[in-house]
Scaffold this motif. Structure first.
Motif, PDB file in Angstrom:
ATOM      1  N   LEU A  88       2.394 -10.274   1.602  1.00  0.00           N
ATOM      2  CA  LEU A  88       3.040  -9.244   0.784  1.00  0.00           C
ATOM      3  C   LEU A  88       2.335  -9.062  -0.557  1.00  0.00           C
ATOM      4  O   LEU A  88       2.203  -7.939  -1.052  1.00  0.00           O
ATOM      5  CB  LEU A  88       4.517  -9.584   0.601  1.00  0.00           C
ATOM      6  N   VAL A  89       1.844 -10.146  -1.136  1.00  0.00           N
ATOM      7  CA  VAL A  89       1.066 -10.043  -2.377  1.00  0.00           C
ATOM      8  C   VAL A  89      -0.220  -9.268  -2.102  1.00  0.00           C
ATOM      9  O   VAL A  89      -0.605  -8.383  -2.886  1.00  0.00           O
ATOM     10  CB  VAL A  89       0.769 -11.439  -2.973  1.00  0.00           C
ATOM     11  N   ALA A  90      -0.885  -9.536  -0.986  1.00  0.00           N
ATOM     12  CA  ALA A  90      -2.104  -8.807  -0.635  1.00  0.00           C
ATOM     13  C   ALA A  90      -1.810  -7.311  -0.466  1.00  0.00           C
ATOM     14  O   ALA A  90      -2.603  -6.465  -0.899  1.00  0.00           O
ATOM     15  CB  ALA A  90      -2.729  -9.380   0.636  1.00  0.00           C
ATOM     16  N   ARG A  91      -0.673  -6.983   0.135  1.00  0.00           N
ATOM     17  CA  ARG A  91      -0.293  -5.568   0.278  1.00  0.00           C
ATOM     18  C   ARG A  91      -0.063  -4.939  -1.092  1.00  0.00           C
ATOM     19  O   ARG A  91      -0.459  -3.790  -1.332  1.00  0.00           O
ATOM     20  CB  ARG A  91       0.971  -5.428   1.118  1.00  0.00           C
ATOM     21  N   ALA A  92       0.581  -5.678  -1.982  1.00  0.00           N
ATOM     22  CA  ALA A  92       0.843  -5.165  -3.326  1.00  0.00           C
ATOM     23  C   ALA A  92      -0.470  -4.943  -4.078  1.00  0.00           C
ATOM     24  O   ALA A  92      -0.633  -3.927  -4.771  1.00  0.00           O
ATOM     25  CB  ALA A  92       1.745  -6.129  -4.094  1.00  0.00           C
ATOM     26  N   VAL A  93      -1.413  -5.865  -3.943  1.00  0.00           N
ATOM     27  CA  VAL A  93      -2.715  -5.727  -4.604  1.00  0.00           C
ATOM     28  C   VAL A  93      -3.438  -4.487  -4.094  1.00  0.00           C
ATOM     29  O   VAL A  93      -3.937  -3.672  -4.879  1.00  0.00           O
ATOM     30  CB  VAL A  93      -3.575  -7.000  -4.384  1.00  0.00           C
ATOM     31  N   GLU A  94      -3.493  -4.321  -2.784  1.00  0.00           N
ATOM     32  CA  GLU A  94      -4.181  -3.156  -2.221  1.00  0.00           C
ATOM     33  C   GLU A  94      -3.484  -1.857  -2.630  1.00  0.00           C
ATOM     34  O   GLU A  94      -4.124  -0.860  -2.955  1.00  0.00           O
ATOM     35  CB  GLU A  94      -4.277  -3.271  -0.701  1.00  0.00           C
ATOM     36  N   TYR A  95      -2.158  -1.872  -2.621  1.00  0.00           N
ATOM     37  CA  TYR A  95      -1.389  -0.700  -3.037  1.00  0.00           C
ATOM     38  C   TYR A  95      -1.742  -0.335  -4.482  1.00  0.00           C
ATOM     39  O   TYR A  95      -1.967   0.837  -4.790  1.00  0.00           O
ATOM     40  CB  TYR A  95       0.100  -1.012  -2.890  1.00  0.00           C
ATOM     41  N   CYS A  96      -1.794  -1.331  -5.357  1.00  0.00           N
ATOM     42  CA  CYS A  96      -2.146  -1.079  -6.759  1.00  0.00           C
ATOM     43  C   CYS A  96      -3.559  -0.520  -6.882  1.00  0.00           C
ATOM     44  O   CYS A  96      -3.793   0.409  -7.662  1.00  0.00           O
ATOM     45  CB  CYS A  96      -2.019  -2.358  -7.577  1.00  0.00           C
ATOM     46  N   ARG A  97      -4.488  -1.081  -6.126  1.00  0.00           N
ATOM     47  CA  ARG A  97      -5.876  -0.606  -6.200  1.00  0.00           C
ATOM     48  C   ARG A  97      -5.986   0.869  -5.819  1.00  0.00           C
ATOM     49  O   ARG A  97      -6.820   1.593  -6.367  1.00  0.00           O
ATOM     50  CB  ARG A  97      -6.767  -1.446  -5.296  1.00  0.00           C
ATOM     51  N   ARG A 160       6.987  -2.850   2.792  1.00  0.00           N
ATOM     52  CA  ARG A 160       6.037  -1.795   2.404  1.00  0.00           C
ATOM     53  C   ARG A 160       6.154  -1.488   0.916  1.00  0.00           C
ATOM     54  O   ARG A 160       7.236  -1.154   0.435  1.00  0.00           O
ATOM     55  CB  ARG A 160       6.351  -0.541   3.219  1.00  0.00           C
ATOM     56  N   PRO A 161       5.056  -1.623   0.151  1.00  0.00           N
ATOM     57  CA  PRO A 161       5.101  -1.238  -1.260  1.00  0.00           C
ATOM     58  C   PRO A 161       5.346   0.268  -1.382  1.00  0.00           C
ATOM     59  O   PRO A 161       4.768   1.054  -0.631  1.00  0.00           O
ATOM     60  CB  PRO A 161       3.724  -1.596  -1.803  1.00  0.00           C
ATOM     61  N   VAL A 162       6.225   0.659  -2.320  1.00  0.00           N
ATOM     62  CA  VAL A 162       6.560   2.069  -2.474  1.00  0.00           C
ATOM     63  C   VAL A 162       6.418   2.596  -3.897  1.00  0.00           C
ATOM     64  O   VAL A 162       6.461   3.802  -4.111  1.00  0.00           O
ATOM     65  CB  VAL A 162       7.990   2.371  -1.958  1.00  0.00           C
TER      66      VAL A 162
END
Length: 170
Positions: A88-97, A160-162
């Motif tokens: 989930l942290v990896a998803r958040a990082v990619e979402y931020c990028r 899912r990051p939103v």
């Protein structure tokens, strides 16, 4: 049935005006979350993942408002977050990028370049799960102006990051 029409077995065990009994520790997916001091309007438990010596810990918080023992659905969401934290942290990082490149975030050219570095310009992930089952990851440190001084928040819908925003004092 009592005089007020409520079955006796559906009443809480607490007397009016008393606080519910709150556990001192919650064990969620192998992580111990300990009850921490909080305002009287809520109950909060916090725990850190084990890390190598000298490394900064990542953590998880569970917040219940008004104060009460966590409900099964909240515990399930917390279990999902704890057991899949790295993913989930990896998803958040990619979402931020991806999202932070949008013009509305106002990143400078230098900050945009930093989004491409192998290590993101933020760190210290901490998840917070609320009793309504909503949750977010806060990156407590940020090398971006929008995350100064309180970090960057990534809100999730399930896994899912939103949304992403800078944490400020407003």
């Amino acid at each position: 049935m009592s005089a007020d029409g409520v079955p006796p077995n559906s009443r809480g065990s607490e007397k009016p005006g008393t606080e519910p009994e709150l556990p001192a520790t919650l064990h969620i997916a192998g992580l111990a979350l300990s009850r921490v001091e909080s305002p009287p309007s809520l109950a909060c438990w916090s725990g850190d993942f084990p890390v190598p010596a000298g490394a900064d810990p990542a953590g998880v918080n569970l917040v219940i408002e008004p104060p009460a023992p966590p409900q099964p659905a909240t515990l399930r969401r917390a279990h999902d977050v704890v057991s899949r934290f790295d993913v989930l942290v990896a998803r958040a990082v990619e979402y931020c990028r991806v999202r932070l490149r949008e013009e509305r975030y106002g990143l400078t050219a230098e900050e945009l370049d930093r989004l491409d570095l192998p290590e993101p310009p933020w760190g210290l992930p901490e998840a917070t799960v609320w009793n309504d089952r909503s949750w977010m990851i806060r990156f407590a440190e940020s090398g971006l102006g929008m995350g100064d001084p309180y970090g960057i928040l990534v809100t999730f819908d399930g896994t899912r990051p939103v949304d992403v925003q800078g944490a400020d004092d407003e």
